[in-house]
Design a protein around this motif. Structure first.
Motif, PDB file in Angstrom:
ATOM      1  N   UNK A   1       0.833  -1.210   0.000  1.00 33.20           N
ATOM      2  CA  UNK A   1       0.000   0.000   0.000  1.00 33.20           C
ATOM      3  C   UNK A   1       0.862   1.252   0.000  1.00 33.20           C
ATOM      4  N   UNK A   2       1.892   1.262   0.881  1.00 32.46           N
ATOM      5  CA  UNK A   2       2.761   2.436   0.945  1.00 32.46           C
ATOM      6  C   UNK A   2       3.522   2.649  -0.356  1.00 32.46           C
ATOM      7  N   UNK A   3       3.963   1.544  -0.958  1.00 35.29           N
ATOM      8  CA  UNK A   3       4.709   1.655  -2.218  1.00 35.29           C
ATOM      9  C   UNK A   3       3.803   2.232  -3.300  1.00 35.29           C
ATOM     10  N   UNK A   4       2.567   1.732  -3.376  1.00 41.82           N
ATOM     11  CA  UNK A   4       1.624   2.220  -4.380  1.00 41.82           C
ATOM     12  C   UNK A   4       1.353   3.710  -4.181  1.00 41.82           C
ATOM     13  N   UNK A   5       1.151   4.109  -2.921  1.00 44.02           N
ATOM     14  CA  UNK A   5       0.861   5.523  -2.645  1.00 44.02           C
ATOM     15  C   UNK A   5       2.038   6.398  -3.070  1.00 44.02           C
ATOM     16  N   UNK A   6       3.258   5.942  -2.744  1.00 43.63           N
ATOM     17  CA  UNK A   6       4.434   6.746  -3.091  1.00 43.63           C
ATOM     18  C   UNK A   6       4.626   6.824  -4.604  1.00 43.63           C
ATOM     19  N   UNK A   7       4.425   5.714  -5.306  1.00 46.45           N
ATOM     20  CA  UNK A   7       4.535   5.762  -6.781  1.00 46.45           C
ATOM     21  C   UNK A   7       3.506   6.757  -7.327  1.00 46.45           C
ATOM     22  N   UNK A   8       2.278   6.689  -6.790  1.00 46.80           N
ATOM     23  CA  UNK A   8       1.225   7.614  -7.227  1.00 46.80           C
ATOM     24  C   UNK A   8       1.620   9.064  -6.975  1.00 46.80           C
ATOM     25  N   UNK A   9       2.204   9.327  -5.820  1.00 41.61           N
ATOM     26  CA  UNK A   9       2.583  10.700  -5.469  1.00 41.61           C
ATOM     27  C   UNK A   9       3.728  11.200  -6.352  1.00 41.61           C
ATOM     28  N   UNK A  10       4.689  10.307  -6.638  1.00 40.36           N
ATOM     29  CA  UNK A  10       5.786  10.711  -7.529  1.00 40.36           C
ATOM     30  C   UNK A  10       5.221  11.051  -8.908  1.00 40.36           C
ATOM     31  N   UNK A  11       4.250  10.226  -9.350  1.00 34.70           N
ATOM     32  CA  UNK A  11       3.629  10.460 -10.656  1.00 34.70           C
ATOM     33  C   UNK A  11       2.804  11.744 -10.669  1.00 34.70           C
ATOM     34  N   UNK A  12       2.289  12.111  -9.517  1.00 33.21           N
ATOM     35  CA  UNK A  12       1.472  13.319  -9.402  1.00 33.21           C
ATOM     36  C   UNK A  12       2.344  14.558  -9.606  1.00 33.21           C
ATOM     37  N   UNK A  13       3.569  14.546  -9.008  1.00 29.35           N
ATOM     38  CA  UNK A  13       4.421  15.737  -9.100  1.00 29.35           C
ATOM     39  C   UNK A  13       5.322  15.708 -10.341  1.00 29.35           C
TER      40      UNK A  13
END
Length: 786
Positions: free
Chosen positions: A693-705
């Motif tokens: 879950x944490x990995x997915x959230x971080x990948x999503x956040x990196x993709x967001x910025x």
């Protein structure tokens, strides 16, 4: 006298003198001779490599010549001395030792045989590994068959030594023993009815270990082994019964357990239940002194543990065998019997919960009544058993059971008996975890009791009290942030905090407790935060300084206890989380970021784990102070994305996500340092749920910025990304991650084509997304239809 010994050690002949007193000076009394041997043993441990050759040879030969001394004390001392020399790497330099001891086993003289066996048993215990290596030319090939011959010896002491020697080699599946496994098992069976308790104990121990490593060989005999263990669990000798009780614990872990035991339950359950009563001798000891408790009732604890694991294997199938017994025990007039019934009820709670539900409306009120039984042992065991049913209690309307249970437990927290205080405090912590905000209406009353306990509790129970307070803060959260509660709770905590020195290990539970309290109180903690913050920073600094000294000069300086630093970092995290932006000035006035930079590179995973958590919390609370260090921190975060250390990896991943939200487009140069590892982790089989879950959230956040940098990899992570996030609740982290994924799909729509159905499924897991996020979803879903 220690100085005197050190002076005497300067004389090379001193050790010759010691061995002379031990083996030759028969005019002295045995304790003096033995003491001389034990002083020599300590010298061997400390200075053996400095002994002159002549002295070494003289000691060795004297030992072998006197292993058969007529005094058991002297034989044992010589045996200890031989083992100590052997374990100093001298098995290689003393090639005649093992052959000589083995040949002495055949001596006609009992003392010689017993002395040699005693020494061999100690060598097998201390040097099992090297005995099974090529270094010594595999002496076990001769020793093990030799030991097996002595299973039938006429002396019980010798039989016991023989079994104990072979037992050392079961768990490691030593080749030499595996070759003779059938003869070993056959010989064990022959000793089943041995009149010597020590032999029976070693037979039980052997069977328990064989259950783990050679189940295949025991299976054909399983029925008789179970029958035998049933008898031994009721052995007159408590040590034998204890070893036998381990058998049920070990068997319960084997997949075959159910099949093997189902037809024996009618006999086994009453035996275990019976083992849970205090024996006559236990009760006499309890009358002498309450502190004796810890040495008695061990068999009861072991039987209870066995019943617990079996309840988890058989579930409700166990109840027909237990319920008839339970009724009789729970309502019995004798307290000893009643106490064992309450223990049984607690032991089966986890495994048989479903089947017990119909009886709980009657049982729980009965147990709550038992909390005021006049026997302290009944009160303490009732606390434990009730805590095992806390989940059910909390699921019912609060006035029915929760309120009466809480009221009585709080009284027990202030019981006059220390053991009851301890049990009640632990049980209350469990109840808090289950009840969470259900406790809010009673907070004043709860705090009243816990704060009063501060003045009443002695050292050991204070530690449990800290835990109960920390758990309370975790459970009720910001509801604790009321001036009247803060006024009750903080003064006694701060008073203890001021009393404890920096070197005192009692700081750990207090720091943990304060961390929970700071997080719960939020701005309410402000008046207390400065001294607490300062001390944590000092603890980290001290520990790092001590570690540097130790690394530079390990002989000069002791290694620090890094737990001080870990717990201090955790409390700083709690402060950052609770105080938010209010921590900014404290960070500005301290060197915490420099210290964190060192902690993030510590060899000990737990230190890194805590420092990454703090990094994430400070990033959220006051990024202006973290930002200048990002260029130094990011490469370290990248190297810690190693799923071998789950918690370190988890915290590093989370911190990267928090940093990216703050950095925005400036995150660009750091993406290559972390993205590949994150994609690798999300695709790994068997990765724990939280890390996914944490990995997915971080990948999503990196993709967001930085969508341009991350979107090209979309196809490599979209499917596991969607499956790991479809099960988490709506929250801020999930929100930013989904914004990222939508932005990336816009940049690279082809990356999602094959797995579009998974994306739809993940979107469907939202209950109430914010309006603008909902719009993003609609756009992507519409483009997917085209």
């Amino acid at each position: 006298s220690l100085q005197k010994l050190e002076q005497l050690n300067q004389y090379p002949d001193f050790n010759n003198y010691l061995i002379f007193v031990l083996t030759k000076l028969k005019s002295e009394d045995e304790p003096t001779r033995s003491l001389s041997g034990l002083i020599l043993k300590n010298n061997v441990k400390a200075h053996f490599h400095n002994f002159p050759n002549g002295v070494t040879d003289f000691i060795k030969s004297e030992c072998l010549n006197n292993i058969g001394d007529s005094s058991p004390l002297i034989r044992a001392t010589v045996g200890i001395l031989i083992t100590t020399i052997a374990s100093k790497g001298e098995l290689q330099n003393w090639p005649e030792l093992l052959p000589k001891l083995c040949s002495l086993l055949d001596s006609e003289d009992y003392n010689t045989c017993e002395g040699a066996f005693g020494a061999l048993q100690k060598i097998c215990e201390d040097s099992a590994e090297i005995l099974d290596s090529d270094v010594l030319d595999r002496p076990l090939n001769i020793m093990i068959p030799k030991f097996l011959q002595f299973f039938k010896h006429s002396s019980p002491k010798i039989r016991s030594h023989a079994v104990a020697c072979v037992n050392q080699f079961i768990i490691s599946r030593t080749q030499a023993l595996m070759l003779h496994i059938d003869s070993f098992i056959e010989n064990l069976f022959a000793l089943a009815g041995d009149e010597e308790p020590e032999v029976r104990k070693n037979v039980c121990r052997a069977l328990v270990m064989l259950l783990e490593v050679r189940m295949d060989r025991l299976l054909p005999h399983m029925i008789s082994i179970v029958e035998y263990m049933l008898q031994r669990t009721q052995d007159q000798d408590e040590n034998v019964a204890l070893e036998a009780c381990e058998f049920w614990l070990t068997l319960a872990e084997q997949p075959i357990c159910k099949e093997v035991l189902c037809r024996h339950l009618t006999k086994l359950i009453p035996v275990l239940v019976n083992g849970m009563k205090y024996s006559e001798i236990d009760i006499i000891l309890l009358k002498v002194s309450i502190s004796f408790f810890y040495s008695v009732g061990i068999l009861g604890k072991c039987s209870a543990a066995a019943l617990d694991v079996l309840a988890n294997v058989f579930r409700d199938e166990l109840l027909p065998h237990i319920l008839p017994l339970l009724k009789e025990l729970l309502f019995h007039p004798e307290w000893v019997v009643k106490e064992s019934g309450i223990l049984v009820l607690g032991a089966i709670a986890e495994g048989c919960m479903q089947g017990m539900i119909p009886y709980l409306p009657e049982l729980i009120p009965h147990l709550i009544q038992c909390l005021s039984n006049k026997k302290a042992l009944v009160r303490s065991i009732t606390c434990w058993t009730l805590s095992r049913y806390a989940h059910w209690v909390v699921s019912q309307p609060p006035d029915t059971y929760l309120k009466p249970l809480m009221t009585e437990l709080l009284k027990r927290i202030l019981d006059s008996n220390k053991r009851v205080q301890e049990a009640a405090c632990s049980a209350f912590a469990t109840l808090e975890e289950e009840a969470c905000t259900e406790l809010v209406p009673y907070l004043a009353y709860i705090l009243d009791t816990l704060v009063f306990a501060f003045s009443k509790y002695q050292h050991k129970n204070l530690l449990i009290l800290y835990d109960a307070i920390g758990t309370l803060a975790d459970s009720v959260g910001h509801h604790l942030n009321k001036p009247e509660y803060i006024q009750m709770l903080m003064p006694p905590l701060i008073q203890k905090w001021n009393m404890l020195k920096d070197e005192d290990k009692d700081l750990f539970p207090l720091l943990e407790c304060l961390s929970s309290v700071a997080t719960a109180l939020q701005s309410g903690f402000l008046p207390y935060c400065e001294p607490v913050y300062q001390r944590c920073v000092n603890l980290v600094q001290k520990t790092l300084a001590q570690a540097m000294l130790h690394n530079a000069q390990p002989d000069q300086y002791e290694a620090p206890d890094k737990d001080f630093m870990i717990v201090a970092l955790d409390l700083l995290s709690g402060l950052a989380e609770g105080l938010g932006g209010n921590i900014e000035q404290l960070v500005a006035r301290s060197n915490i970021l420099t210290l964190m930079y060192q902690c993030m590179q510590d060899k000990m995973p737990e230190v890194r784990q805590s420092s990454f958590a703090l990094l994430g919390d400070l990033t959220k609370a006051c990024f202006q102070h973290v930002k200048p260090c990002i260029a130094d921190f990011m490469p370290i975060l990248g190297t810690n994305l190693n799923p071998e250390f789950i918690s370190v990896c988890n915290n590093a991943t989370w911190a990267i996500g928090e940093i990216s939200i703050q950095m925005g487009i400036e995150m660009q140069p750091y993406i290559p340092m972390v993205l590949h590892q994150l994609v690798e982790i999300i695709n790994r089989p068997n990765t724990p749920k939280t890390l996914l879950e944490n990995t997915a959230i971080t990948i999503g956040r990196l993709g967001y910025v930085c969508p341009q940098e991350v979107a090209p990899m979309l196809q490599q992570f979209i499917r596991p990304w969607c499956t790991s996030l479809r099960n988490i609740r709506d929250n801020e982290e999930k929100d930013s991650a989904f914004r990222g994924i939508c932005t990336m799909i816009t940049v690279n729509p082809s990356g999602v084509v094959q797995d579009f159905i998974f994306f739809c499924d993940a979107v469907a897991s939202w209950i109430s997304p914010k309006d603008d996020l909902r719009d993003m979803f609609c756009k992507v879903l519409q483009s997917g239809r085209l």
